[in-house]
Design a protein around this motif. Structure first.
Motif: not given
Length: 310
Positions: A70-71, A148-156, A172-180
């Motif tokens: 389970k996750k 949260t979306k990024a964390l769903l992709k790993d198992e750590k 801003e909703e149209e500009n959310v710079p994000f890199e894990m």
């Protein structure tokens, strides 16, 4: 722009993912209401576990479910999750390397009026000290969504601290710079580097505008990834500045300021000053009242930054 509490955004992302992924399980310690997870519990009762006020059980059960494939997302007040269940977080989650995301809600001084028993001003230091445990403190609901979306992709394993109330969006909703695991540079400057995390990012960004009016150029870095720390971003920001100012909703020891000081001291020596909560029981009041009292607001940050570069 809409204001949504970070904890609510975590629930919304997990509910969307749970439509097709039945391995996602949310667990609460009598905290579904305060954690904004009541909608998840009502929509996916077979993917929800209520342990009652038993944080140690919450974490151990989460780890057990993770070992069964389970996750697990364990949702509980940060003040209790990071202290009462510390051994379980260390052994059952981190040492056993289980797919458990510990969601510390109402972090920092979110429960301001309830006093020190409900403050979590030591969790960055405590959780970061555990091998295999990642630590994240997102600044607004938009960044929280991407994290949260990024964390769903790993198992750590990971510990995520969020505040209690909605805050003004940093992005801003149209500009959310994000890199894990990479800090976000909100603006670049040449006089002072302001490195902040969580709810302190908004005031740090506003402080840079105040400093601009004073002729002071400030870099602002959103260090949402406390561990693994983005050392490269710290070195770059510090190298281009005369001094570094860190801002955090945490005790002065072992948090963001301590970590940044270690990196700057070894890689590109500069003066580093940390703005944080005091090494003392914090006054009671709303988050805003507490921040204003200790100068953890735009005006206070700008004043301290200006002093550094004089």
């Amino acid at each position: 722009m809409s204001k949504i509490a970070n904890k609510q955004m975590i629930c919304e992302v997990l509910m969307e993912a749970a439509k097709t992924d039945k391995d996602i399980v949310a667990l609460c310690s009598d905290s579904r209401g305060s954690g904004s997870f009541t909608p998840f519990a009502e929509t996916y009762p077979d993917q929800f576990v209520e342990t009652g006020i038993a944080e140690q059980n919450l974490v151990s059960i989460s780890a057990g479910l993770a070992k069964c494939g389970k996750k697990s997302y364990a949702v509980s007040p940060a003040c209790f999750l990071s202290t009462r269940s510390y051994e379980q977080a260390k052994v059952d989650v981190a040492y056993s390397n289980t797919n458990v995301k510990l969601i510390g809600i109402s972090g920092g001084v979110s429960y301001g009026a309830l006093g020190m028993s409900h403050h979590s001003a030591q969790d960055i230091a405590a959780m970061s000290a555990i091998p295999n445990m990642r630590v994240y403190i997102p600044s607004d609901h938009l960044q929280t969504k991407e994290l949260t979306k990024a964390l769903l992709k790993d198992e750590k394993p990971a510990y995520v601290r969020v505040g209690r109330n909605a805050v003004d969006p940093v992005y801003e909703e149209e500009n959310v710079p994000f890199e894990m695991d990479k800090a976000t540079v909100i603006r670049e400057g040449s006089d002072v580097a302001i490195i902040a995390c969580g709810e302190m990012v908004g005031p740090a960004k506003a402080a840079a505008e105040i400093l601009k009016e004073q002729g002071i150029s400030a870099t602002v870095v959103d260090m949402y990834c406390i561990k693994p720390l983005d050392k490269a971003a710290i070195v770059k920001a510090a190298s281009n500045a005369k001094a570094v100012l860190t801002v955090e909703e945490h005790a002065p020891f072992g948090g963001l300021g301590s970590m940044v000081s270690q990196v700057v001291g070894s890689e590109c020596p500069r003066k580093v000053v940390n703005m944080s909560l005091p090494d003392a029981p914090v006054i009671t009041g709303t988050s805003r009242e507490v921040f204003d009292y200790y100068g953890l607001n735009a005006e206070g940050i700008a004043k301290k930054a200006a002093e550094l570069v004089k």
